[in-house]
Design an enzyme around this catalytic site. Structure first.
Site, PDB file in Angstrom:
ATOM      1  N   GLN A 133       1.696  -6.501  -4.012  1.00 17.38           N
ATOM      2  CA  GLN A 133       2.132  -6.564  -2.614  1.00 17.38           C
ATOM      3  C   GLN A 133       3.467  -5.819  -2.443  1.00 17.38           C
ATOM      4  OE1 GLN A 133       0.730  -9.780  -3.944  1.00 17.38           O
ATOM      5  NE2 GLN A 133      -1.098  -8.719  -3.298  1.00 17.38           N
TER       6      GLN A 133
ATOM      7  N   ASN B 148      -5.866 -10.213  -3.910  1.00 14.50           N
ATOM      8  CA  ASN B 148      -5.440  -9.647  -2.618  1.00 14.50           C
ATOM      9  C   ASN B 148      -4.939  -8.210  -2.757  1.00 14.50           C
ATOM     10  OD1 ASN B 148      -3.279 -10.654  -4.067  1.00 14.50           O
ATOM     11  ND2 ASN B 148      -2.183 -11.486  -2.309  1.00 14.50           N
TER      12      ASN B 148
ATOM     13  N   ASP C  75       0.812  -1.222   0.000  1.00 15.68           N
ATOM     14  CA  ASP C  75       0.000   0.000   0.000  1.00 15.68           C
ATOM     15  C   ASP C  75       0.846   1.273   0.000  1.00 15.68           C
ATOM     16  OD1 ASP C  75      -2.415  -1.623   0.307  1.00 15.68           O
ATOM     17  OD2 ASP C  75      -1.635  -1.999   2.301  1.00 15.68           O
ATOM     18  N   GLU C  76       1.953   1.238  -0.739  1.00 17.17           N
ATOM     19  CA  GLU C  76       2.828   2.414  -0.782  1.00 17.17           C
ATOM     20  C   GLU C  76       2.406   3.403  -1.862  1.00 17.17           C
ATOM     21  OE1 GLU C  76       3.940  -0.711  -1.239  1.00 17.17           O
ATOM     22  OE2 GLU C  76       5.324  -1.212   0.377  1.00 17.17           O
TER      23      GLU C  76
ATOM     24  N   GLY D  62       1.150  14.761  -3.861  1.00 15.21           N
ATOM     25  CA  GLY D  62      -0.311  14.788  -3.734  1.00 15.21           C
ATOM     26  C   GLY D  62      -0.884  13.659  -4.573  1.00 15.21           C
TER      27      GLY D  62
ATOM     28  N   HIS E  81      -5.985  -1.226  -5.724  1.00 15.41           N
ATOM     29  CA  HIS E  81      -5.565   0.122  -6.085  1.00 15.41           C
ATOM     30  C   HIS E  81      -6.783   0.847  -6.652  1.00 15.41           C
ATOM     31  CE1 HIS E  81      -3.661   3.490  -7.924  1.00 15.41           C
ATOM     32  NE2 HIS E  81      -3.878   3.054  -9.152  1.00 15.41           N
ATOM     33  N   THR E  82      -7.147   1.957  -6.045  1.00 17.31           N
ATOM     34  CA  THR E  82      -8.343   2.669  -6.505  1.00 17.31           C
ATOM     35  C   THR E  82      -7.961   3.786  -7.469  1.00 17.31           C
ATOM     36  OG1 THR E  82      -9.352   2.165  -4.398  1.00 17.31           O
ATOM     37  CG2 THR E  82     -10.427   3.871  -5.702  1.00 17.31           C
TER      38      THR E  82
HETATM   39  P1  IMP Z   1      -2.817 -13.077   1.414  1.00 14.54           P
HETATM   40  O1  IMP Z   1      -1.999 -12.462   0.331  1.00 14.54           O
HETATM   41  O2  IMP Z   1      -4.299 -12.883   1.242  1.00 14.54           O
HETATM   42  O3  IMP Z   1      -2.444 -14.501   1.682  1.00 14.54           O
HETATM   43  O4  IMP Z   1      -2.470 -12.294   2.760  1.00 14.54           O
HETATM   44  C1  IMP Z   1      -1.221 -12.445   3.406  1.00 14.54           C
HETATM   45  C2  IMP Z   1      -0.764 -11.187   4.082  1.00 14.54           C
HETATM   46  O5  IMP Z   1      -0.400 -10.214   3.122  1.00 14.54           O
HETATM   47  C3  IMP Z   1      -1.817 -10.515   4.942  1.00 14.54           C
HETATM   48  O6  IMP Z   1      -1.208  -9.969   6.079  1.00 14.54           O
HETATM   49  C4  IMP Z   1      -2.380  -9.451   4.048  1.00 14.54           C
HETATM   50  O7  IMP Z   1      -2.988  -8.405   4.752  1.00 14.54           O
HETATM   51  C5  IMP Z   1      -1.137  -9.012   3.318  1.00 14.54           C
HETATM   52  N1  IMP Z   1      -1.414  -8.457   1.987  1.00 14.54           N
HETATM   53  C6  IMP Z   1      -1.698  -9.145   0.885  1.00 14.54           C
HETATM   54  N2  IMP Z   1      -1.829  -8.324  -0.167  1.00 14.54           N
HETATM   55  C7  IMP Z   1      -1.613  -7.092   0.289  1.00 14.54           C
HETATM   56  C8  IMP Z   1      -1.573  -5.803  -0.348  1.00 14.54           C
HETATM   57  O8  IMP Z   1      -1.757  -5.657  -1.565  1.00 14.54           O
HETATM   58  N3  IMP Z   1      -1.280  -4.756   0.470  1.00 14.54           N
HETATM   59  C9  IMP Z   1      -1.032  -4.901   1.800  1.00 14.54           C
HETATM   60  N4  IMP Z   1      -1.055  -6.076   2.411  1.00 14.54           N
HETATM   61  C10 IMP Z   1      -1.343  -7.162   1.675  1.00 14.54           C
END
Ligand code: IMP
Length: 450
Positions: free
Chosen positions: A247, A47, A17-18, A441, A50-51
């Protein structure tokens, strides 16, 4: 090694989430002015989040589709080592098509070898969550069971869906039904998440298969053997390339802290295996790690050594909307942890930094940064081990904050407030690589490239 011109790779340099999505969007936009551009995503699945916000006020949350999907002339590729959930993907596509007619957006290609992540995986992950701590922190999107299928040598791939290999799909359902029954539950009755609607029951084998058959028909036209096409584009230097990692390095299953890790290779190394060696990441010119400039955020159970316990954390959480894009969970806020970022730079092979959120700054608060860890009297480096991290004491330094208005008005480095320049110098020196860009911004044009 000779670098391949017009090639960029963007990864999360911390715990996710950077703000990678907007960087990819900006780069693709720039490259598309000069010629064709391919956006390639190699890892993760539903998982990610991005909005994208449009001037009309419309908002679309991307999860499986790479950023750049709204840019005409681009080709976005969902690569071999992604785990794709077909019905979520169709829903996402429908949302994208509502904003942009198919002819106006990027072309979408799905590698026929991409791994399927299905409702069976979501159900299994939920059941497993009650049994082991490893499932606790997941987004609930069935990501790790889908990757586990690969290691156990029985994955379903996109081509099994579009050519509908019913025997394989049936075997898959029966295996998950048996595993779940062994854990005391009934697969058919379990409810799983959908992208935006209410939860649905996985249903009987027949219902599960019928649903997938319909999805196969709709996704079929996007799925192809992309190997030769990709190799051609990569060797044609007129074509721009942006590799979008999902991620972040701090969430990688080898480099992250358990149990808050995802199951995929979140480093640039994953590009090599997903493209079957076509793209050697060492040849990518710019390999940027995106980090938040003035603080860090994380979701999950990990205890960050630099966790902010003051009310500043709440202020940042509100001002910077620090709630998970996929799960909506409030994120932990921490001071910038340079030992951790140094580690992620090294193992992630990051060669330049992009700092987002330079505007999250307060006139009444200095910018506090952790430059080292102490373990007793000894100075130690970061290690991805929670027990080790519980014992370290962060060493902080404080820098003066900068004027937000002056920052917003700056178009180039020389126009930045001198405090911001001093901060950037410190980050670059401590992590050991240059800063190539900052964002000031949320809008596409609020970025300064150095
Ligand atoms: P999973 O990818 O659903 O197996 O989640 C594993 C870990 O990675 C958890 O702690 C999630 O919250 C974190 N996670 C997975 N994808 C993201 C992402 O895009 N941003 C932030 N955390 C993520």
């Amino acid at each position: 090694m000779k670098l391949r011109p017009r090639s960029y790779a963007i990864c999360g340099g911390a715990f996710g989430d950077e703000g990678k999505g907007r960087i990819v969007d900006m780069l693709v936009h720039q490259l598309s002015q000069e010629g064709p551009v391919v956006v390639y995503r190699d890892n993760g699945g539903a998982n990610a989040g991005h909005t994208v916000e449009f001037p009309t006020g419309q908002r679309v949350a991307l999860h499986q589709l790479p950023s750049g999907v709204f840019i005409q002339g681009a080709v976005v590729v969902l690569g071999k080592e992604m785990v794709l959930h077909p019905s979520d993907l169709l829903e996402e596509l429908a949302q994208v098509n509502q904003v942009e007619a198919t002819a106006d957006r990027a072309e979408i290609k799905i590698d026929e070898m991409a791994i399927l992540s299905l409702d069976t995986h979501r159900a299994f992950e939920a059941v497993l969550k009650d049994w082991q701590s490893g499932g606790k922190g997941s987004t609930g999107r069935g990501i790790s069971p889908a990757y586990a299928d690969v290691l156990l040598r029985h994955p379903l791939r996109m081509r099994d869906l579009v050519h509908f290999d019913e025997a394989k799909v049936s075997q898959h359902y029966q295996m998950y039904a048996a595993l779940i029954q062994g854990l005391g539950q009934n697969l058919a009755e379990l409810e799983v998440s959908t992208l935006s609607g209410p939860k649905i029951k996985v249903g009987t084998e027949k219902e599960f298969i019928n649903r997938l058959k319909q999805q196969a028909d709709q996704l079929g036209p996007l799925v192809a053997d992309i190997h030769d096409w990709l190799a051609e584009q990569w060797s044609d230097h007129k074509c721009g390339f942006v590799f979008e990692k999902a991620q972040a390095v701090g969430l990688d299953y080898r480099w992250g802290v358990y149990p808050d890790v995802t199951a995929s290779d979140t480093t640039f190394g994953g590009i090599f295996s997903a493209t079957e060696g076509v793209v050697d990441p060492e040849m990518i010119e710019i390999k940027a790690g995106v980090i938040k400039a003035t603080y860090m955020s994380s979701v999950g159970t990990r205890k960050l050594p630099t966790l902010m316990k003051s009310e500043l954390a709440d202020r940042i959480r509100q001002d910077a909307h620090e709630y998970g894009a996929t799960t909506k969970r409030p994120r932990d806020i921490a001071y910038l942890d340079l030992p951790a970022l140094r580690f992620f730079q090294k193992v992630g092979r990051i060669n330049t930094l992009i700092l987002t959120h330079m505007d999250v700054i307060y006139a009444d608060q200095p910018v506090k940064v952790c430059t080292a860890y102490k373990l007793g009297k000894e100075t130690v480096e970061y290690r991805p081990d929670q027990e080790f991290l519980n014992d370290v004491t962060p060493v902080y330094t404080e820098l003066p904050s900068w004027d937000a208005k002056k920052l917003a008005a700056a178009q180039k480095y020389d126009q930045l407030p001198k405090e911001a320049q001093a901060f950037l110098k410190l980050i670059s020196r401590e992590i050991g690589i240059p800063v190539m860009m900052i964002t000031t911004g949320p809008q596409r044009e609020q970025g300064i490239v150095f």
